[in-house]
Design a protein around this motif. Structure first.
Motif, PDB file in Angstrom:
ATOM      1  N   GLY A 102      12.016   9.389   0.491  1.00 43.35           N
ATOM      2  CA  GLY A 102      12.370   9.989  -0.572  1.00 43.35           C
ATOM      3  C   GLY A 102      13.805   8.675  -1.624  1.00 43.35           C
ATOM      4  N   THR A 103      13.754   8.213  -0.558  1.00 46.10           N
ATOM      5  CA  THR A 103      14.716   7.010  -0.865  1.00 46.10           C
ATOM      6  C   THR A 103      14.276   5.492  -1.671  1.00 46.10           C
ATOM      7  OG1 THR A 103      13.719   5.252   0.550  1.00 46.10           O
ATOM      8  CG2 THR A 103      15.588   6.501   1.545  1.00 46.10           C
ATOM      9  N   PHE A 104      15.080   5.706  -2.614  1.00 44.23           N
ATOM     10  CA  PHE A 104      14.849   4.651  -3.920  1.00 44.23           C
ATOM     11  C   PHE A 104      13.583   3.148  -3.509  1.00 44.23           C
ATOM     12  CE2 PHE A 104      19.047   6.605  -5.328  1.00 44.23           C
ATOM     13  CZ  PHE A 104      18.074   7.372  -6.663  1.00 44.23           C
ATOM     14  N   THR A 105      14.110   2.546  -2.329  1.00 45.10           N
ATOM     15  CA  THR A 105      13.663   2.067  -1.381  1.00 45.10           C
ATOM     16  C   THR A 105      12.207   2.041  -0.925  1.00 45.10           C
ATOM     17  OG1 THR A 105      14.627   2.074   0.179  1.00 45.10           O
ATOM     18  CG2 THR A 105      15.746   0.697  -1.208  1.00 45.10           C
ATOM     19  N   SER A 106      11.486   3.159  -1.098  1.00 43.74           N
ATOM     20  CA  SER A 106      10.307   3.984  -0.561  1.00 43.74           C
ATOM     21  C   SER A 106       9.396   3.017  -1.043  1.00 43.74           C
ATOM     22  CB  SER A 106       9.864   4.611  -0.325  1.00 43.74           C
ATOM     23  OG  SER A 106       9.788   5.771  -1.712  1.00 43.74           O
ATOM     24  N   ARG A 107       7.973   2.547  -0.426  1.00 43.61           N
ATOM     25  CA  ARG A 107       6.865   2.075  -1.062  1.00 43.61           C
ATOM     26  C   ARG A 107       6.765   2.686  -2.599  1.00 43.61           C
ATOM     27  NH1 ARG A 107       3.375  -1.225   3.388  1.00 43.61           N
ATOM     28  NH2 ARG A 107       4.798  -2.338   4.226  1.00 43.61           N
ATOM     29  N   LEU A 159      -2.702   8.339  -9.288  1.00 45.62           N
ATOM     30  CA  LEU A 159      -3.376   8.597  -8.080  1.00 45.62           C
ATOM     31  C   LEU A 159      -4.773   7.769  -7.919  1.00 45.62           C
ATOM     32  CD1 LEU A 159      -4.733  11.256  -5.573  1.00 45.62           C
ATOM     33  CD2 LEU A 159      -6.516  11.369  -7.131  1.00 45.62           C
ATOM     34  N   GLY A 160      -4.797   6.515  -7.788  1.00 50.13           N
ATOM     35  CA  GLY A 160      -5.513   5.469  -7.449  1.00 50.13           C
ATOM     36  C   GLY A 160      -4.263   4.470  -6.696  1.00 50.13           C
ATOM     37  N   ILE A 161      -3.017   4.406  -7.357  1.00 53.64           N
ATOM     38  CA  ILE A 161      -2.239   3.644  -6.095  1.00 53.64           C
ATOM     39  C   ILE A 161      -2.045   4.139  -5.147  1.00 53.64           C
ATOM     40  CG2 ILE A 161       0.277   2.888  -7.283  1.00 53.64           C
ATOM     41  CD1 ILE A 161      -0.424   2.540 -10.130  1.00 53.64           C
ATOM     42  N   VAL A 162      -1.042   5.734  -5.612  1.00 56.23           N
ATOM     43  CA  VAL A 162      -0.789   6.634  -4.244  1.00 56.23           C
ATOM     44  C   VAL A 162      -1.805   6.068  -2.466  1.00 56.23           C
ATOM     45  CG1 VAL A 162      -0.184   8.762  -3.108  1.00 56.23           C
ATOM     46  CG2 VAL A 162       0.519   7.990  -5.576  1.00 56.23           C
ATOM     47  N   ARG A 163      -3.208   6.072  -3.731  1.00 50.64           N
ATOM     48  CA  ARG A 163      -4.002   5.930  -2.601  1.00 50.64           C
ATOM     49  C   ARG A 163      -4.079   4.737  -1.887  1.00 50.64           C
ATOM     50  NH1 ARG A 163      -9.511   9.460  -1.485  1.00 50.64           N
ATOM     51  NH2 ARG A 163      -8.528   8.421   0.583  1.00 50.64           N
ATOM     52  N   ASP A 164      -3.535   3.565  -2.285  1.00 58.81           N
ATOM     53  CA  ASP A 164      -3.982   2.306  -2.126  1.00 58.81           C
ATOM     54  C   ASP A 164      -2.387   2.252  -1.590  1.00 58.81           C
ATOM     55  OD1 ASP A 164      -5.542   1.395  -3.592  1.00 58.81           O
ATOM     56  OD2 ASP A 164      -4.979   0.853  -5.704  1.00 58.81           O
ATOM     57  N   VAL A 165      -1.724   2.404  -1.811  1.00 58.39           N
ATOM     58  CA  VAL A 165       0.060   2.373  -1.020  1.00 58.39           C
ATOM     59  C   VAL A 165      -0.319   2.741   0.249  1.00 58.39           C
ATOM     60  CG1 VAL A 165       2.551   2.950  -0.404  1.00 58.39           C
ATOM     61  CG2 VAL A 165       1.316   2.013  -3.032  1.00 58.39           C
ATOM     62  N   VAL A 166      -0.851   4.036   0.615  1.00 60.74           N
ATOM     63  CA  VAL A 166      -0.798   4.549   1.452  1.00 60.74           C
ATOM     64  C   VAL A 166      -2.245   3.310   2.357  1.00 60.74           C
ATOM     65  CG1 VAL A 166      -2.076   6.736   2.664  1.00 60.74           C
ATOM     66  CG2 VAL A 166      -0.585   6.973   0.267  1.00 60.74           C
ATOM     67  N   LYS A 167      -3.390   3.688   2.155  1.00 52.78           N
ATOM     68  CA  LYS A 167      -3.979   2.326   2.342  1.00 52.78           C
ATOM     69  C   LYS A 167      -3.549   1.252   3.430  1.00 52.78           C
ATOM     70  CE  LYS A 167      -8.181   2.444   1.070  1.00 52.78           C
ATOM     71  NZ  LYS A 167      -9.633   1.829   0.140  1.00 52.78           N
TER      72      LYS A 167
END
Length: 460
Positions: free
Chosen positions: A311-316, A359-367
């Protein structure tokens, strides 16, 4: 994860959603809200454990800066206690506590509530029935007496039952064509199977129609008992007076609840759910395993989640999805802790023609976080933020303090938890956060796409 709609969110203003507050209370409360109450959060609070002569316990924060008393309480056992075929029972019941109690019918009860300068509400979650009351200190005798009637002697008269049922039903019918509601119902069934968590708290057309006065009385009798009760009080009241009020309101309830057992469940992951609607914006929701509140790696998981998308502006996720690419207005992750299930949920929404990219970017960040973990700088900044933001998020009014104290009791964290919390956070090492990321984020998630069909969703 957002809960299914409750009575409070279904009914229009002027009915259940209308704040029944006397003019004197409303004027006083609004005039001091932004001036005085935050002072409580700014200084160290003394939380007292008050036990009444009959053995009812509450946590109390005395504060006389405003002549207001806020009460928050919960009985364990919420919509999971709805019998099969009677889904929506707990939700309907919470809409009826201020619709008549003891010798007072609906109109008489609400007039007395207004005259007392008090505000009372009830709501349900999957795991609890919550009640709240705010009152002027000088009129607390009348307010507590009305709360006593509501808790112990709700009337469940047929006219209010039929009226509130009709309002809930209108919300159910309206939501049958709402993409978000349809999607969340699909999500719950896919993730929780035939567990009670898979059911709509609102119920269905058929289940709402089947609920009787006898069902409401039976649920009230099963849930409203001292064994499943947690209470917090904040404001202008001393321990001795509070003890007497606790006995008046809760002291004559039965000791033990009669709840149906509810099993723990692991959310079903590695699924792909598409809810197809021709919409300009696509909503994305992803679920990974969660962590129990009492688990040894809970705080490492909390810090990891905050770095990911808390929720912060600095989260990945915020940086990669919004700041760098402008793909979404908001994107966040959250650890969802319920009595019988836990999960880590990521949600966002984006233009439908860029949903696959998002969706691809979300998954890349998580990975990447799962593989490499956070940096030392990220961890240090996140610790500082989580420690500093706690008071702003949880202790900014008497009502929010009372709500926070109830949740601490539910989690069995101890009356001195607020003093210990910073130490728990500061003690977390970067290796522990890396281990939490690897443990939670390497599992294949369940993905839900709400919008036009998304070719290739779930891959990556």
């Amino acid at each position: 994860m957002r809960e299914a709609a409750t009575v409070s969110s279904v009914l229009p203003q002027g009915e259940k959603g209308r704040p029944r507050v006397a003019t004197t209370f409303a004027t006083l409360f609004l005039s001091v809200l932004f001036l005085v109450l935050p002072a409580l959060a700014a200084r160290a609070m003394e939380i007292q454990s008050v036990t009444s002569p009959k053995g009812v316990t509450a946590w109390l924060v005395e504060d006389y800066s405003v002549p207001i008393v806020a009460v928050r309480f919960v009985f364990g056992g919420g919509s999971t206690q709805d019998p099969p075929g009677k889904e929506g029972l707990a939700n309907l019941m919470t809409g009826l506590f201020d619709e008549g109690a003891g010798p007072l019918d609906s109109e008489a009860f609400q007039i007395r509530l207004d005259d007392a300068g008090a505000e009372m509400s009830f709501d349900e979650t999957r795991d609890g029935i919550y009640g709240s009351m705010r009152m002027l200190a000088e009129q607390r005798d009348e307010a507590f007496d009305l709360l006593r009637l509501a808790v112990n002697e709700p009337r469940f008269d047929q006219e209010p039952i039929d009226r509130i049922r009709a309002q809930v039903l209108s919300g159910i019918i309206a939501n049958e064509n709402d993409p978000d509601t349809v999607a969340q119902n699909r999500w719950a069934r896919a993730v929780y199977g035939d567990h009670p968590y898979s059911r709509s708290d609102q119920g269905t057309r058929q289940s709402i129609a089947a609920i009787t006065q006898a069902d409401l009385k039976a649920l009230h009798k099963a849930v409203f008992a001292r064994g499943g009760l947690h209470i917090a009080v904040v404001g202008a009241i001393d321990p001795e007076t509070l003890g007497k009020k606790l006995d008046m309101v809760f002291g004559d309830l039965p000791q033990n609840q009669a709840l149906s057992p509810v099993a723990d469940i692991e959310p079903k992951l590695a699924q792909h759910i598409e809810v197809n609607y021709d919409l300009p914006q696509t909503s994305l929701q992803l679920a990974w395993p969660g962590v129990k509140r009492k688990a040894a790696d809970f705080f490492p998981a909390v810090l990891m989640n905050e770095i990911l998308g808390g929720g912060t502006f600095t989260s990945r996720l915020f940086q990669e999805v919004r700041e760098k690419r402008g793909l979404a207005y908001s994107v966040n992750s959250s650890l969802v802790n319920q009595d019988h299930a836990n999960a880590l949920i990521v949600t966002t929404g984006t233009r439908s023609d860029r949903a696959a990219e998002t969706l691809g970017i979300v998954r890349d960040v998580v990975k990447q976080l799962a593989v490499d973990g956070p940096t030392e700088a990220e961890l240090a900044a996140t610790k500082k933020y989580l420690i500093g933001a706690y008071a702003i998020s949880n202790l900014d009014s008497s009502s929010s303090i009372a709500a926070t104290l109830v949740e601490l009791q539910l989690d069995d964290l101890g009356i001195d938890y607020m003093q210990r919390r910073a130490g728990y956070i500061n003690a977390v090492t970067i290796d522990e956060v890396k281990a939490a990321a690897k443990k939670l984020l390497t599992t294949e998630p369940t993905i839900m796409v709400v919008g036009p069909p998304l070719a290739g969703a779930g891959k990556g």
